[in-house]
Design a protein around this motif. Sequence first.
Motif, mmCIF file in Angstrom:
data_model
loop_
_atom_site.group_PDB
_atom_site.id
_atom_site.type_symbol
_atom_site.label_atom_id
_atom_site.label_comp_id
_atom_site.label_asym_id
_atom_site.label_seq_id
_atom_site.Cartn_x
_atom_site.Cartn_y
_atom_site.Cartn_z
ATOM 1 N N THR A 94 0.868 -1.176 0.000
ATOM 2 C CA THR A 94 0.000 0.000 0.000
ATOM 3 C C THR A 94 0.906 1.228 0.000
ATOM 4 O OG1 THR A 94 -0.030 0.180 2.405
ATOM 5 C CG2 THR A 94 -1.754 -1.207 1.380
ATOM 6 N N GLN A 95 0.329 2.384 -0.224
ATOM 7 C CA GLN A 95 1.117 3.613 -0.127
ATOM 8 C C GLN A 95 1.676 3.765 1.282
ATOM 9 O OE1 GLN A 95 -1.434 6.829 -1.445
ATOM 10 N NE2 GLN A 95 -0.713 6.635 -3.557
ATOM 11 N N GLU A 96 0.897 3.395 2.260
ATOM 12 C CA GLU A 96 1.346 3.502 3.651
ATOM 13 C C GLU A 96 2.548 2.594 3.913
ATOM 14 O OE1 GLU A 96 -1.832 2.996 2.743
ATOM 15 O OE2 GLU A 96 -2.926 4.724 3.538
ATOM 16 N N GLN A 97 2.499 1.379 3.385
ATOM 17 C CA GLN A 97 3.611 0.446 3.585
ATOM 18 C C GLN A 97 4.877 0.943 2.888
ATOM 19 O OE1 GLN A 97 1.410 -2.902 2.059
ATOM 20 N NE2 GLN A 97 1.360 -3.900 4.082
ATOM 21 N N LEU A 98 4.724 1.467 1.682
ATOM 22 C CA LEU A 98 5.885 2.008 0.976
ATOM 23 C C LEU A 98 6.451 3.200 1.739
ATOM 24 C CD1 LEU A 98 7.825 2.032 -1.389
ATOM 25 C CD2 LEU A 98 6.117 3.347 -2.687
ATOM 26 N N ALA A 99 5.583 4.045 2.238
ATOM 27 C CA ALA A 99 6.029 5.208 3.014
ATOM 28 C C ALA A 99 6.821 4.762 4.237
ATOM 29 C CB ALA A 99 4.827 6.052 3.436
ATOM 30 N N GLU A 100 6.345 3.737 4.903
ATOM 31 C CA GLU A 100 7.043 3.229 6.087
ATOM 32 C C GLU A 100 8.427 2.697 5.711
ATOM 33 O OE1 GLU A 100 6.357 -0.330 9.258
ATOM 34 O OE2 GLU A 100 4.631 0.960 8.824
ATOM 35 N N ARG A 101 8.511 1.970 4.604
ATOM 36 C CA ARG A 101 9.806 1.445 4.154
ATOM 37 C C ARG A 101 10.778 2.570 3.810
ATOM 38 N NH1 ARG A 101 10.100 -4.119 1.968
ATOM 39 N NH2 ARG A 101 11.734 -3.309 0.611
ATOM 40 N N MET A 102 10.238 3.698 3.352
ATOM 41 C CA MET A 102 11.080 4.841 2.980
ATOM 42 C C MET A 102 11.363 5.767 4.148
ATOM 43 S SD MET A 102 9.774 6.212 -0.701
ATOM 44 C CE MET A 102 10.846 7.644 -0.594
ATOM 45 N N GLY A 103 10.589 5.632 5.202
ATOM 46 C CA GLY A 103 10.729 6.562 6.315
ATOM 47 C C GLY A 103 10.140 7.923 5.993
ATOM 48 N N THR A 104 9.015 7.903 5.294
ATOM 49 C CA THR A 104 8.356 9.154 4.914
ATOM 50 C C THR A 104 6.861 9.022 5.173
ATOM 51 O OG1 THR A 104 8.255 10.845 3.182
ATOM 52 C CG2 THR A 104 7.982 8.560 2.462
ATOM 53 N N SER A 105 6.111 9.998 4.735
ATOM 54 C CA SER A 105 4.668 10.000 4.979
ATOM 55 C C SER A 105 3.897 9.428 3.792
ATOM 56 C CB SER A 105 4.192 11.430 5.240
ATOM 57 O OG SER A 105 4.347 12.202 4.065
ATOM 58 N N HIS A 106 2.695 8.999 4.087
ATOM 59 C CA HIS A 106 1.784 8.531 3.041
ATOM 60 C C HIS A 106 1.547 9.639 2.023
ATOM 61 C CE1 HIS A 106 -2.456 8.534 1.632
ATOM 62 N NE2 HIS A 106 -2.113 7.341 1.209
ATOM 63 N N SER A 107 1.419 10.873 2.493
ATOM 64 C CA SER A 107 1.148 11.984 1.572
ATOM 65 C C SER A 107 2.323 12.211 0.617
ATOM 66 C CB SER A 107 0.798 13.266 2.324
ATOM 67 O OG SER A 107 1.870 13.685 3.127
ATOM 68 N N ALA A 108 3.546 11.940 1.068
ATOM 69 C CA ALA A 108 4.708 12.080 0.181
ATOM 70 C C ALA A 108 4.631 11.060 -0.957
ATOM 71 C CB ALA A 108 6.003 11.908 0.963
ATOM 72 N N ILE A 109 4.225 9.842 -0.636
ATOM 73 C CA ILE A 109 4.073 8.811 -1.672
ATOM 74 C C ILE A 109 2.951 9.210 -2.624
ATOM 75 C CG2 ILE A 109 3.542 6.380 -2.125
ATOM 76 C CD1 ILE A 109 6.291 6.951 -0.746
ATOM 77 N N SER A 110 1.882 9.707 -2.079
ATOM 78 C CA SER A 110 0.760 10.147 -2.904
ATOM 79 C C SER A 110 1.200 11.240 -3.879
ATOM 80 C CB SER A 110 -0.373 10.653 -2.010
ATOM 81 O OG SER A 110 -1.458 11.075 -2.788
ATOM 82 N N ARG A 111 1.994 12.190 -3.411
ATOM 83 C CA ARG A 111 2.484 13.266 -4.289
ATOM 84 C C ARG A 111 3.371 12.705 -5.395
ATOM 85 N NH1 ARG A 111 2.907 15.933 0.578
ATOM 86 N NH2 ARG A 111 5.134 15.513 0.718
ATOM 87 N N ILE A 112 4.244 11.762 -5.054
ATOM 88 C CA ILE A 112 5.111 11.146 -6.067
ATOM 89 C C ILE A 112 4.250 10.456 -7.119
ATOM 90 C CG2 ILE A 112 6.770 9.279 -6.484
ATOM 91 C CD1 ILE A 112 7.936 9.966 -3.659
ATOM 92 N N GLU A 113 3.227 9.750 -6.669
ATOM 93 C CA GLU A 113 2.397 8.969 -7.583
ATOM 94 C C GLU A 113 1.456 9.822 -8.434
ATOM 95 O OE1 GLU A 113 0.547 5.648 -5.622
ATOM 96 O OE2 GLU A 113 2.470 4.647 -5.327
ATOM 97 N N THR A 114 1.300 11.089 -8.123
ATOM 98 C CA THR A 114 0.494 11.946 -9.000
ATOM 99 C C THR A 114 1.289 12.345 -10.235
ATOM 100 O OG1 THR A 114 1.163 14.061 -8.020
ATOM 101 C CG2 THR A 114 -0.794 12.958 -7.070
ATOM 102 N N GLY A 115 2.627 12.345 -10.118
ATOM 103 C CA GLY A 115 3.461 12.760 -11.238
ATOM 104 C C GLY A 115 3.449 14.256 -11.467
ATOM 105 N N GLN A 116 2.935 15.006 -10.522
ATOM 106 C CA GLN A 116 2.807 16.453 -10.686
ATOM 107 C C GLN A 116 3.791 17.233 -9.823
ATOM 108 O OE1 GLN A 116 0.505 17.805 -13.015
ATOM 109 N NE2 GLN A 116 0.593 15.643 -13.536
#
Length: 113
Positions: A53-75
């Motif tokens: 999930t985005q949350e799991q990826l964020a945890e593996r990176m040591g960042t927030s879910h919202s940071a993953i969401s921003r990356i995945e928007t491509g914007q």
Amino acid sequence: MGKRAPKPVGRSAAEARRGRRRDPEYRATQERLAPFEGIARFVIMRRAELGFTQEQLAERMGTSHSAISRIETGQHRTSVATLERLAHALDVRFVMGFETGPREAPVRELVSL
């Protein structure tokens, strides 16, 4: 005789898209963001392959879910440091490159980080 249907206010979505495509500022923004959209597509596909999930990826990176969401928007621009952490979290190598020569036949030099 029946009543005429009211005309919509403003432009249709198709007309608006055509107008944006002709706008030089819009086109410049699209060109600037194109690489980040490619990164977004890769991240989404790889994350799905791994079943994260985005949350799991964020945890593996040591960042927030919202940071993953921003990356995945491509914007949004993503820093090299973030891309390195992202690659590690997705179990892939991060490779950067340079191109010389004409766009039609570039010569690429890639470096794995």
